[in-house]
Design a protein around this motif. Structure first.
Motif, PDB file in Angstrom:
ATOM      1  N   ASP A   1      73.634  15.654  44.145  1.00  0.00           N
ATOM      2  CA  ASP A   1      74.693  14.949  44.888  1.00  0.00           C
ATOM      3  C   ASP A   1      75.420  15.783  45.936  1.00  0.00           C
ATOM      4  O   ASP A   1      75.793  15.636  47.056  1.00  0.00           O
ATOM      5  CB  ASP A   1      75.757  14.584  43.870  1.00  0.00           C
TER       6      ASP A   1
ATOM      7  N   GLU B   1      73.193  15.640  49.098  1.00  0.00           N
ATOM      8  CA  GLU B   1      73.439  14.306  49.849  1.00  0.00           C
ATOM      9  C   GLU B   1      74.937  14.515  50.761  1.00  0.00           C
ATOM     10  O   GLU B   1      74.862  13.997  51.640  1.00  0.00           O
ATOM     11  CB  GLU B   1      73.458  13.189  48.733  1.00  0.00           C
TER      12      GLU B   1
ATOM     13  N   ALA C   1      65.361  13.568  53.718  1.00  0.00           N
ATOM     14  CA  ALA C   1      66.214  12.574  53.333  1.00  0.00           C
ATOM     15  C   ALA C   1      67.183  12.639  54.641  1.00  0.00           C
ATOM     16  O   ALA C   1      67.549  11.394  54.851  1.00  0.00           O
ATOM     17  CB  ALA C   1      67.028  13.191  52.255  1.00  0.00           C
TER      18      ALA C   1
ATOM     19  N   PHE D   1      65.305   8.621  46.863  1.00  0.00           N
ATOM     20  CA  PHE D   1      66.363   8.373  48.082  1.00  0.00           C
ATOM     21  C   PHE D   1      66.165   7.351  49.101  1.00  0.00           C
ATOM     22  O   PHE D   1      67.092   6.376  49.364  1.00  0.00           O
ATOM     23  CB  PHE D   1      66.510   9.502  48.786  1.00  0.00           C
TER      24      PHE D   1
END
Length: 527
Positions: A281, A284, A317, A362
């Motif tokens: 997290d 991200e 990502a 993801f």
């Protein structure tokens, strides 16, 4: 240079200028070291660089300075960003990693004076709040690793006690298991003391430390199953409830265990390799902050250390996030990792040796393949709405084979006839011969010229005029020459660095045209 540089009006104007239709190039510093005998300090004085300097003084300004000297031809244009870890001291990639994003007006490689260099570095800088990261160590046998353990003793244990105390979980007499742990780690003088005195901790205190520190300090300890009962049921109930509310899912997942210390071959506890793990997290959120700075898309990244090949996830990502926003939304992604290791990983955990699976998860659909240049090291795929699969045999023996992707049993067929829309390339330089990284036990399978040919071949297959357009959404090259005691050779040799810079430049040329096409397509769709 200020430790927390703030954005200036000039840098704001400069950042805005990156809206032109080109891709971004970035030097990424995760907090590793590179070997130098002598550098110019911030006062333009020559200083000797030894292990003590590396442990106590080495920082992102030193790194950017030294790299701009080594890569003077590669970094001689004013179109490079620098995303640099500002943690001081670096403590070998343990703890909170905050960053500064710099876009110097003048090429750093052209700065001959250190004072001018630091002024230029600061002139186009923005701070970026980062993430927690575990240390990445192998067998602690070399002198610098012993020094790391001393730092661990002086920095981690006080932090650990402070964290537990602030959470009302430690008052100096928590239970009979905790105090021996503190005593062993706070007082040992060298590796032998550690190995001989470290106790076998009770499951209960292991669980408390693991749950309450891994989400804060970045250090993960060996865990135990959720159902383990201890001597203090009230404390256990309070801790478990708090962990379920506050901790990342992976911290309390029953089937996953972490350890900072593990049993060695001789049966004694040893400091383990935790592989630069970052909470999912937090990574991200870091990507969202980077995106808010209008950093650009796509990205070609040069990353310092393959102990932080976590960079494969970071830039991969980021590429997926931007592609979804600015190209064709969610779509199948192919991640090709040129690497001597699998780097496959687990769900919800992002680490140097395990980022392929979480990256595809993801993206929600796609295929990951780790390819050494001569053989597949890791392979897995995810169908849209399905479950991750990495036990199946790959379609063919090589991702350089067209049938691997589009044959009757290829990836397109496996993904229910969904076309690969996005492609991400990651290169861990340990796949190359004479890579000069810490993985001296891995000689590498291919030469740099073979790598270039293979990248071009796989891009021709995936992007070369299929029924539907596909895009190269990013590329990173990770693993620069490191300290000579880690790579077994004198990485301070300028000839080595010159060759590495040339290899990276040729990799950039392999992907340049496709990255430009992606940038221009994204800009057109956005307008």
């Amino acid at each position: 240079m200020a430790s927390n540089p703030q954005i200036t009006s000039k840098s704001a104007e400069q950042m805005s200028a990156t809206k032109i239709t080109t891709f971004s190039k970035v030097v990424f510093f995760s907090g590793s070291i590179c070997y130098e005998n002598e550098i110019i300090d911030k006062n333009d004085n020559k200083v000797s660089v030894d292990d003590n300097y590396m442990l106590s003084t080495w920082n992102y300004r030193d790194y950017a300075w030294c790299l701009s000297r080594r890569f003077d031809n590669l970094l001689d244009k004013p179109d490079w960003y620098y995303l640099l870890c500002t943690q001081e001291p670096l403590v070998y990639m343990h703890g909170q990693k905050d960053f500064v994003l710099c876009r110097p007006v003048q090429p750093l490689a052209k700065m001959s004076k250190r004072t001018d260099f630091e002024d230029s570095l600061e002139e186009g800088a923005r701070t970026v709040t980062g993430f927690q990261c575990t240390a990445s160590l192998q067998n602690p046998s070399e002198p610098w690793r012993l020094e790391y353990q001393k730092i661990l003793r002086t920095s981690l244990i006080p932090e650990l006690k402070g964290r537990l105390k602030s959470l009302d979980l430690y008052d100096g007499e928590l239970d009979g298991n905790f105090d021996p742990l503190v005593a062993a780690l706070s007082n040992y003088k060298d590796t032998r003391d550690l190995e001989e005195s470290i106790p076998l901790f009770g499951d209960e205190i292991y669980k408390r430390i693991r749950q309450e520190t891994s989400k804060y300090s970045g250090i993960c300890f060996q865990g135990v199953d959720e159902g383990t009962k201890g001597s203090d049921d009230n404390m256990q109930a309070r801790l478990t409830a708090k962990a379920k509310n506050d901790a990342p899912e992976y911290v309390i997942e029953k089937s996953k265990k972490y350890e900072l210390f593990k049993d060695g071959d001789d049966g004694k506890k040893k400091l383990s390799n935790s592989s630069s793990e970052v909470p999912y997290d937090q990574m991200e959120k870091f990507l969202e902050r980077l995106d808010a700075l209008k950093f650009g898309f796509p990205v070609f990244a040069v990353c310092d250390c393959n102990s932080f090949h976590t960079s494969g996830y970071l830039w991969g990502a980021y590429a997926v996030m931007k592609a979804i926003k600015h190209l064709d939304g969610e779509a199948p992604v192919a991640v090709i990792n040129f690497d001597s290791h699998r780097d496959l990983g687990y769900s919800g955990r992002v680490r140097s040796d395990g980022w392929g699976r979480p990256l595809i998860e993801f993206a929600k659909e796609g295929c990951y393949v780790a390819w050494s240049g001569k053989g597949i090291k890791g392979y897995g795929y995810l169908k849209k709405g399905g479950k991750w699969e990495d036990k199946a045999k790959p379609p063919t023996d090589s991702p350089l084979d067209k049938d691997f992707w589009t044959g009757g049993t290829g990836i397109k067929s496996i993904l229910d006839n969904h076309h690969i829309k996005y492609v991400y390339i990651s290169v861990d330089r340990d796949c190359l011969k004479n890579h000069y990284t810490q993985w001296k036990d891995v000689p590498g399978d291919i030469k740099a010229t073979q790598l270039e040919d293979q990248i071009e071949k796989v891009l021709n297959i995936l992007l070369g005029g299929g029924e539907e357009p596909a895009y190269l959404i990013g590329c990173d090259v990770t693993g620069l020459p490191e300290h000579h005691t880690r790579c077994g050779k004198a990485a301070g040799n300028s000839t080595v660095w010159g060759r590495v810079a040339d290899e990276i430049d040729k990799t950039l040329e392999c992907v340049r045209d496709e990255l430009l096409i992606t940038a221009r397509t994204a800009a057109k769709k956005k307008s």
